[in-house]
Write a protein that holds these residues in place. Structure first.
Motif, PDB file in Angstrom:
ATOM      1  N   VAL A  53     -14.334  -0.241   2.998  1.00 42.61           N
ATOM      2  CA  VAL A  53     -13.826  -0.422   4.270  1.00 42.61           C
ATOM      3  C   VAL A  53     -13.007   1.132   4.710  1.00 42.61           C
ATOM      4  N   THR A  54     -13.314   1.352   5.964  1.00 42.70           N
ATOM      5  CA  THR A  54     -12.584   2.541   6.313  1.00 42.70           C
ATOM      6  C   THR A  54     -11.744   2.269   7.782  1.00 42.70           C
ATOM      7  N   GLY A  55     -10.939   3.104   8.175  1.00 44.27           N
ATOM      8  CA  GLY A  55     -10.058   2.947   9.404  1.00 44.27           C
ATOM      9  C   GLY A  55      -9.251   1.770   9.341  1.00 44.27           C
ATOM     10  N   ALA A  56      -9.002   1.338   8.390  1.00 49.07           N
ATOM     11  CA  ALA A  56      -7.881   0.080   8.301  1.00 49.07           C
ATOM     12  C   ALA A  56      -6.589   0.474   8.948  1.00 49.07           C
ATOM     13  N   ASP A  57      -6.009  -0.571   9.383  1.00 52.64           N
ATOM     14  CA  ASP A  57      -4.627  -0.305  10.134  1.00 52.64           C
ATOM     15  C   ASP A  57      -3.645  -0.380   8.954  1.00 52.64           C
ATOM     16  N   ALA A  58      -3.857  -1.273   7.784  1.00 50.71           N
ATOM     17  CA  ALA A  58      -3.002  -1.357   6.836  1.00 50.71           C
ATOM     18  C   ALA A  58      -3.552  -1.802   5.510  1.00 50.71           C
ATOM     19  N   ALA A  59      -2.896  -1.373   4.530  1.00 52.09           N
ATOM     20  CA  ALA A  59      -3.355  -1.643   3.071  1.00 52.09           C
ATOM     21  C   ALA A  59      -2.270  -2.190   2.491  1.00 52.09           C
ATOM     22  N   TRP A  60      -2.342  -3.474   1.697  1.00 51.43           N
ATOM     23  CA  TRP A  60      -1.367  -3.887   0.874  1.00 51.43           C
ATOM     24  C   TRP A  60      -1.718  -4.429  -0.681  1.00 51.43           C
ATOM     25  N   CYS A  61      -1.032  -4.020  -1.631  1.00 52.23           N
ATOM     26  CA  CYS A  61      -1.116  -4.590  -2.929  1.00 52.23           C
ATOM     27  C   CYS A  61       0.391  -4.868  -3.484  1.00 52.23           C
ATOM     28  N   ARG A  62      -0.004  -5.844  -4.619  1.00 51.34           N
ATOM     29  CA  ARG A  62       1.354  -6.337  -5.078  1.00 51.34           C
ATOM     30  C   ARG A  62       0.898  -6.573  -6.631  1.00 51.34           C
ATOM     31  N   TRP A  63       1.691  -6.056  -7.579  1.00 51.91           N
ATOM     32  CA  TRP A  63       1.546  -5.924  -8.861  1.00 51.91           C
ATOM     33  C   TRP A  63       0.207  -5.765  -9.552  1.00 51.91           C
ATOM     34  N   VAL A  64      -0.575  -4.552  -8.938  1.00 52.31           N
ATOM     35  CA  VAL A  64      -1.864  -4.341  -8.952  1.00 52.31           C
ATOM     36  C   VAL A  64      -1.891  -2.962  -9.786  1.00 52.31           C
ATOM     37  N   LEU A  65      -1.112  -2.080  -9.133  1.00 55.27           N
ATOM     38  CA  LEU A  65      -1.132  -0.695  -9.793  1.00 55.27           C
ATOM     39  C   LEU A  65      -0.741  -0.647 -11.357  1.00 55.27           C
ATOM     40  N   ALA A  66       0.015  -1.474 -11.398  1.00 55.53           N
ATOM     41  CA  ALA A  66       0.644  -1.559 -12.929  1.00 55.53           C
ATOM     42  C   ALA A  66      -0.160  -1.898 -13.891  1.00 55.53           C
ATOM     43  N   PHE A  67      -1.480  -2.446 -13.497  1.00 52.87           N
ATOM     44  CA  PHE A  67      -2.428  -2.969 -14.376  1.00 52.87           C
ATOM     45  C   PHE A  67      -3.508  -2.279 -14.652  1.00 52.87           C
ATOM     46  N   VAL A  68      -3.964  -1.251 -13.485  1.00 49.45           N
ATOM     47  CA  VAL A  68      -5.345  -0.655 -13.356  1.00 49.45           C
ATOM     48  C   VAL A  68      -5.082   0.821 -14.275  1.00 49.45           C
ATOM     49  N   ARG A  69      -6.227   1.207 -14.765  1.00 48.20           N
ATOM     50  CA  ARG A  69      -6.281   2.424 -15.652  1.00 48.20           C
ATOM     51  C   ARG A  69      -5.781   3.598 -14.954  1.00 48.20           C
ATOM     52  N   ASP A  70      -6.250   3.617 -13.771  1.00 49.78           N
ATOM     53  CA  ASP A  70      -6.157   5.031 -13.173  1.00 49.78           C
ATOM     54  C   ASP A  70      -5.291   4.539 -11.681  1.00 49.78           C
ATOM     55  N   PRO A  71      -4.190   4.424 -11.690  1.00 50.53           N
ATOM     56  CA  PRO A  71      -3.263   3.973 -10.377  1.00 50.53           C
ATOM     57  C   PRO A  71      -3.399   4.932  -9.520  1.00 50.53           C
ATOM     58  N   ARG A  72      -3.457   6.180  -9.783  1.00 46.63           N
ATOM     59  CA  ARG A  72      -3.146   7.221  -8.704  1.00 46.63           C
ATOM     60  C   ARG A  72      -4.513   7.344  -8.030  1.00 46.63           C
ATOM     61  N   ARG A  73      -5.754   7.014  -8.571  1.00 47.36           N
ATOM     62  CA  ARG A  73      -7.144   7.073  -7.995  1.00 47.36           C
ATOM     63  C   ARG A  73      -6.987   5.888  -7.156  1.00 47.36           C
ATOM     64  N   VAL A  74      -6.713   4.824  -7.367  1.00 44.31           N
ATOM     65  CA  VAL A  74      -6.751   3.737  -6.661  1.00 44.31           C
ATOM     66  C   VAL A  74      -5.792   3.947  -5.457  1.00 44.31           C
ATOM     67  N   LEU A  75      -4.638   4.370  -5.469  1.00 42.69           N
ATOM     68  CA  LEU A  75      -3.700   4.959  -4.473  1.00 42.69           C
ATOM     69  C   LEU A  75      -4.232   5.765  -3.667  1.00 42.69           C
ATOM     70  N   THR A  76      -5.140   6.553  -3.978  1.00 39.78           N
ATOM     71  CA  THR A  76      -6.000   7.732  -3.112  1.00 39.78           C
ATOM     72  C   THR A  76      -6.968   6.919  -2.398  1.00 39.78           C
ATOM     73  N   ALA A  77      -7.559   5.961  -3.105  1.00 40.61           N
ATOM     74  CA  ALA A  77      -8.788   5.198  -2.310  1.00 40.61           C
ATOM     75  C   ALA A  77      -7.949   4.343  -1.388  1.00 40.61           C
ATOM     76  N   MET A  78      -6.845   4.068  -1.484  1.00 40.35           N
ATOM     77  CA  MET A  78      -6.292   2.982  -0.351  1.00 40.35           C
ATOM     78  C   MET A  78      -5.898   3.907   0.712  1.00 40.35           C
ATOM     79  N   VAL A  79      -5.416   5.003   0.349  1.00 35.87           N
ATOM     80  CA  VAL A  79      -4.925   6.141   1.728  1.00 35.87           C
ATOM     81  C   VAL A  79      -6.132   6.486   2.333  1.00 35.87           C
ATOM     82  N   ALA A  80      -7.215   6.775   1.458  1.00 33.24           N
ATOM     83  CA  ALA A  80      -8.452   7.239   2.526  1.00 33.24           C
ATOM     84  C   ALA A  80      -9.056   6.020   3.356  1.00 33.24           C
TER      85      ALA A  80
END
Length: 243
Positions: A111-138
């Protein structure tokens, strides 16, 4: 106990874990609603729920954005997605959409052009949290908002008076997360990563609680302890005698 072997998590996707996540959401719901309100999430918006689990927060978001909005739930577990689909059908939430995606393998969110993104206790479990964070920002529109809820000092989960066996349990939990590529204290890194991604950090709120038996909050960590011991045996992180 039924157990999913397809896209399982270190904490599992079994029935007890689904029930525990429901209790967890109820305990934290008021703080979640407050965070969404401070972020300006409301009717008509498009919101991404990253790592939606069984969809407890997704349902609340769908009701918050209303029929003119859209909630996109991202989750890899089919068992969790089935729970979410059932609740969506029961409540008639046509604005709620789910995508089966593994964040560990995903380069961009669907999805693109979203107004907001939310996650809870997810980045603590993924192998590359910075990549996921970058994807959320994008995935956000210009001026869009992120709401992140993560641990920053997991070892502070303790009993008073101190109990060495309980502290050993917490240490094993942290070790198993890290062995799967996660990081329990990921919250310490997020502000720096956000600033480096040119994201303005407008609010950082630490939640530090002291609770005791008989109080509602007490039930949340104790539920994790009760299911967690069995899960650690399943993962062979401890043996039956240790449990």
């Amino acid at each position: 106990m039924s157990e999913s072997v397809d896209r399982d998590y270190v904490l599992g996707t079994h029935d007890q874990e689904i029930a525990r996540l429901g209790l967890q959401h109820r305990v934290w719901r008021s703080r979640v609603i407050d965070a969404w309100a401070r972020a300006g999430i409301g009717a008509g918006q498009t919101v991404i729920d990253v790592g939606a689990g069984p969809g407890y927060a997704s349902v609340d978001l769908a009701e918050l954005v209303g029929s003119t909005g859209r909630v996109v739930a991202i989750e890899r577990s089919q068992r969790f997605l089935a729970t979410l689909a059932s609740e969506k059908s029961t409540r008639g939430l046509v604005q709620l959409q789910a995508h089966e995606c593994d964040l560990d393998d995903l380069e961009r969110l669907p999805v693109t052009g979203a107004d907001a993104a939310w996650c809870r206790w997810v980045l603590a479990f993924v192998r590359d949290p910075r990549r996921v964070l970058t994807a959320m920002v994008a995935a956000l529109r210009p001026g869009g908002v992120l709401v992140l809820h993560e641990y920053f000092d997991y070892a502070t989960w303790r009993l008073l008076p101190q109990v060495s066996t309980f502290e050993a349990f917490v240490e094993v939990v942290m070790t198993t997360w890290r062995s799967e590529g996660g990081e329990p204290d990921i919250g310490l890194r997020l502000p720096t990563w956000l600033l480096e991604a040119d994201v303005e950090v407008t609010s950082v709120v630490p939640y530090i609680d002291v609770t005791r038996p008989g109080e509602p909050l007490w039930e949340w960590p104790m539920a994790f302890f009760q299911t967690g011991v069995d899960r650690l045996v399943h993962l062979r992180a401890i043996d039956a005698q240790g449990a």
